[in-house]
Design an enzyme around this catalytic site. Structure first.
Site, PDB file in Angstrom:
ATOM      1  N   HIS A 440       0.823  -1.202   0.000  1.00  0.00           N
ATOM      2  CA  HIS A 440       0.000   0.000   0.000  1.00  0.00           C
ATOM      3  C   HIS A 440       0.861   1.258   0.000  1.00  0.00           C
ATOM      4  O   HIS A 440       1.824   1.375   0.760  1.00  0.00           O
ATOM      5  CB  HIS A 440      -0.897   0.022   1.244  1.00  0.00           C
ATOM      6  CG  HIS A 440      -2.224  -0.611   1.018  1.00  0.00           C
ATOM      7  ND1 HIS A 440      -3.073  -0.969   2.043  1.00  0.00           N
ATOM      8  CD2 HIS A 440      -2.893  -0.938  -0.119  1.00  0.00           C
ATOM      9  CE1 HIS A 440      -4.172  -1.494   1.559  1.00  0.00           C
ATOM     10  NE2 HIS A 440      -4.085  -1.491   0.253  1.00  0.00           N
ATOM     11  N   GLU A 441       0.501   2.209  -0.834  1.00  0.00           N
ATOM     12  CA  GLU A 441       1.202   3.503  -0.927  1.00  0.00           C
ATOM     13  C   GLU A 441       2.694   3.357  -1.241  1.00  0.00           C
ATOM     14  O   GLU A 441       3.519   4.115  -0.772  1.00  0.00           O
ATOM     15  CB  GLU A 441       1.004   4.315   0.359  1.00  0.00           C
ATOM     16  CG  GLU A 441      -0.429   4.745   0.590  1.00  0.00           C
ATOM     17  CD  GLU A 441      -1.033   5.479  -0.601  1.00  0.00           C
ATOM     18  OE1 GLU A 441      -0.346   6.329  -1.192  1.00  0.00           O
ATOM     19  OE2 GLU A 441      -2.194   5.194  -0.953  1.00  0.00           O
ATOM     20  N   GLY A 442       3.004   2.360  -2.052  1.00  0.00           N
ATOM     21  CA  GLY A 442       4.376   2.202  -2.532  1.00  0.00           C
ATOM     22  C   GLY A 442       5.089   1.044  -1.882  1.00  0.00           C
ATOM     23  O   GLY A 442       5.113   0.917  -0.665  1.00  0.00           O
ATOM     24  N   HIS A 447      10.227   3.130  -1.689  1.00  0.00           N
ATOM     25  CA  HIS A 447      10.549   4.000  -0.563  1.00  0.00           C
ATOM     26  C   HIS A 447      12.043   3.969  -0.236  1.00  0.00           C
ATOM     27  O   HIS A 447      12.599   4.977   0.232  1.00  0.00           O
ATOM     28  CB  HIS A 447       9.718   3.604   0.655  1.00  0.00           C
ATOM     29  CG  HIS A 447       8.271   3.955   0.504  1.00  0.00           C
ATOM     30  ND1 HIS A 447       7.832   5.252   0.530  1.00  0.00           N
ATOM     31  CD2 HIS A 447       7.164   3.192   0.304  1.00  0.00           C
ATOM     32  CE1 HIS A 447       6.518   5.279   0.358  1.00  0.00           C
ATOM     33  NE2 HIS A 447       6.092   4.044   0.215  1.00  0.00           N
TER      34      HIS A 447
END
Length: 599
Positions: A440-442, A447
């Site tokens: 989720h979200e990358g 990151h």
């Protein structure tokens, strides 16, 4: 049933570690009080217990259904939405003059911890909407604010973020969705978006999609991306939804976890073009959307911390109640069995969960305090510094919490043994829900590259210097306290190693970006381990000083637990950076050198 978040631990983090009451001295909060904050948290706790937890497993067993072009959810989801809306949480960030709660970020995030722990899948509907509210408040025109904010804050509309496409995951620079300008100043949107959480549901009368698209003639790459408000139903000048927009539900996706959050494929423009409204200016779409994305990344971290906390507390109760076997020193086969918690390996697993769950929660709340300082600290230089430091730590908050949240929930299953795999206990579902968070979200790799290629070098390394100063300041204090002094020395060694590795690997990345960034995920993990070690040292320091006073029996045991968890982290978890430093220092290229044909 209501053991989702350790309430005493939450109070410790808020008021002893982060000194949240100091916010009351700031103009925005001077009319608030500790009692107000405690009341907000108690409200969140009650909502979690009464309206979220009871349908957690039902939502998992009865996924959203595609019915007549829309998505039907179990009715309890709507009840929970209404309760969260009526309690004012959709407008948590907004000023009282706007009809909001005007909550400090750190109090708001603490309240959400209860929601995420009780029922994360249902919780994503309101919190995606909150992200849209904040996005429009920050970048919307006055007309857009008047048209959408009231309905979103009141829960008549919901919101989503529509980034990913079937052909493009994290590579947003290559999206194909396009926007065409019309004579009336509106735009027509054409394209398809995938993995859109809460992209279709029956909770509200309208859904506001925040859609990334490219305009005609836009430059290639991220500079060509713009952001558009695309409502499910076009909203008239009177604020009332009218005709159905050209946004269609192309299908539902079926995930291993978080099943009660609809995951959708949306098609825009199949019948001539979906009406869209530019927000934030041409070419600034990704810059604007990063506000919502970064909020969501902290939200994913909080979800991970909350799921880890619930799994930990559940397995702890189970281990205390369930008798099984005898200690190796007991050779009497007819003697009473002992509780699972008496077995050394079970204690290890519980302590590891405590270190991960409480470490992740501390990390998320610290990040929330930085967000608060960035926006409301009276000293402008402190606001700037807080924003820089938050930017550095956001990939760590999301990724470390998600990775070690998975570790914690896996251990919760292990503590329950065979019972951990059956649906009569929630820990198997907690793990499945948790497993989505590392993506989720990358994904971690994204990151890691963000941290290593951009964040640690930003402003000539200013963010890393600020982080280093914070860690060294805590270490200097802790070195004077006997019970945590050895941890301070260990942290100083690893911080020095982190700085040395960073210098070497960033130099390599400048000369050979592909090879230099190939091990960025290892760097991200090691950076996270050092960051959480700092937070455990901080917690241990507070606990040690509290024990020097005269705490009551319950607090004394609580503080001793903090010190033991800190000792575990420094002896068992932090030393694992040593082989990581070696790989990074050597620039080990074995994975990078692997050829496709060799697999």
């Amino acid at each position: 049933m209501d053991k989702f978040i350790h309430h005493r631990n939450l109070e410790f983090l808020l008021y002893e570690l982060l000194d949240t009451e100091a916010l009351l001295q700031r103009p925005r909060y001077h009319e608030q009080s500790r009692d107000v904050y405690d009341s907000i948290l108690e409200t969140a706790r009650n909502i979690a217990r009464k309206y979220l937890a009871p349908h957690y497993q039902k939502g998992d067993a009865n996924e959203p259904e595609y019915v007549d072009g829309t998505t039907r959810l179990i009715p309890e989801t709507k009840v929970a939405w209404d309760v969260i809306r009526d309690a004012g949480f959709l407008a948590a960030h907004c000023d009282e003059a706007e009809g909001g709660l005007q909550l400090p970020e750190v109090i708001f995030r603490s309240a959400t911890a209860y929601f995420h722990a009780a029922n994360g899948p249902t919780t994503w509907y309101p919190f995606l909407t909150i992200g849209v509210i904040n996005l429009i408040r920050a970048f919307g025109s006055q007309e857009q604010k008047e048209r959408y904010l009231g309905a979103l804050m009141e829960g008549r509309f919901a919101g989503t973020m529509a980034l990913t496409e079937p052909g493009q995951g994290s590579a947003l620079a290559d999206i194909k969705t396009r926007a065409e300008l019309q004579d009336d100043g509106t735009w027509r949107i054409f394209g398809q978006k995938m993995f859109i959480s809460a992209g279709e549901h029956d909770l509200t009368g309208n859904i506001i999609h925040m859609v990334l698209a490219k305009t005609k003639g836009a430059p290639p790459g991220v500079k060509g991306i713009s952001l558009f408000i695309v409502p499910k139903f076009v909203v008239g000048d009177d604020g009332v939804p009218g005709a159905r927009n050209d946004v269609a539900l192309a299908g539902l996706l079926h995930k291993m976890g978080s099943r009660n959050t609809s995951s959708t494929v949306l098609s825009f423009g199949e019948k001539g073009g979906a009406v869209g409204y530019l927000i934030g200016g041409i070419g600034s779409g990704l810059a604007c959307m990063f506000q919502m994305m970064n909020e969501a990344r902290i939200g994913v971290g909080m979800n991970a911390a909350a799921l880890a906390s619930r799994g930990y507390l559940y397995s702890l109760d189970y281990a205390r109640d369930r008798s099984q076997g005898r200690l190796p020193s007991n050779k009497d086969p007819v003697s009473p069995q002992v509780p699972l918690v008496a077995h050394p390996d079970v204690r290890r697993m519980l302590l590891a969960q405590k270190a991960y769950a409480e470490g992740a929660l501390a990390l998320c709340l610290y990040a929330s305090s930085l967000f608060e300082d960035e926006h409301t600290h009276p000293d402008e230089s402190r606001r700037v510094s807080a924003g820089v430091l938050l930017g550095l730590l956001t990939p760590v908050v999301k990724s470390w919490s998600a990775r070690y949240g998975c570790e914690a929930n896996e251990l919760a299953i292990q503590v329950l043994g065979g019972s951990g795999y059956i649906r009569e206990h929630p820990v198997e579902q907690l793990y499945r829900d948790q497993r989505l968070n590392p993506i989720h979200e990358g994904a971690e790799g994204i990151h890691g590259i963000d941290l290593l290629a951009r964040k640690v070098t930003l402003r000539d390394g200013e963010a890393l210097r600020l982080f280093t100063e914070q860690v060294r300041r805590t270490g200097a204090e802790a070195e004077q306290v006997l019970s945590v002094s050895r941890h301070a020395h260990a942290l100083r060694r690893q911080l020095d190693a982190l700085l040395a590795v960073t210098d070497g690997i960033t130099a390599l990345a400048r000369n050979d970006p592909d090879k230099g960034l190939a091990n960025a995920t290892v760097y991200l993990d090691a950076f996270g381990r050092v960051t959480v070690a700092w937070l455990w040292l901080s917690q241990g320091l507070v606990a040690a000083r509290a024990l020097e006073g005269s705490p009551n029996d319950a607090d004394r045991l609580f503080y001793k637990g903090k010190l033991q968890a800190a000792a575990y982290y420094f002896d068992w978890e932090l030393p694992q950076v040593e082989p990581q430093w070696r790989l990074l220092t050597e620039g080990n290229s074995i994975p990078y050198d692997m050829m496709d044909t060799w697999y």
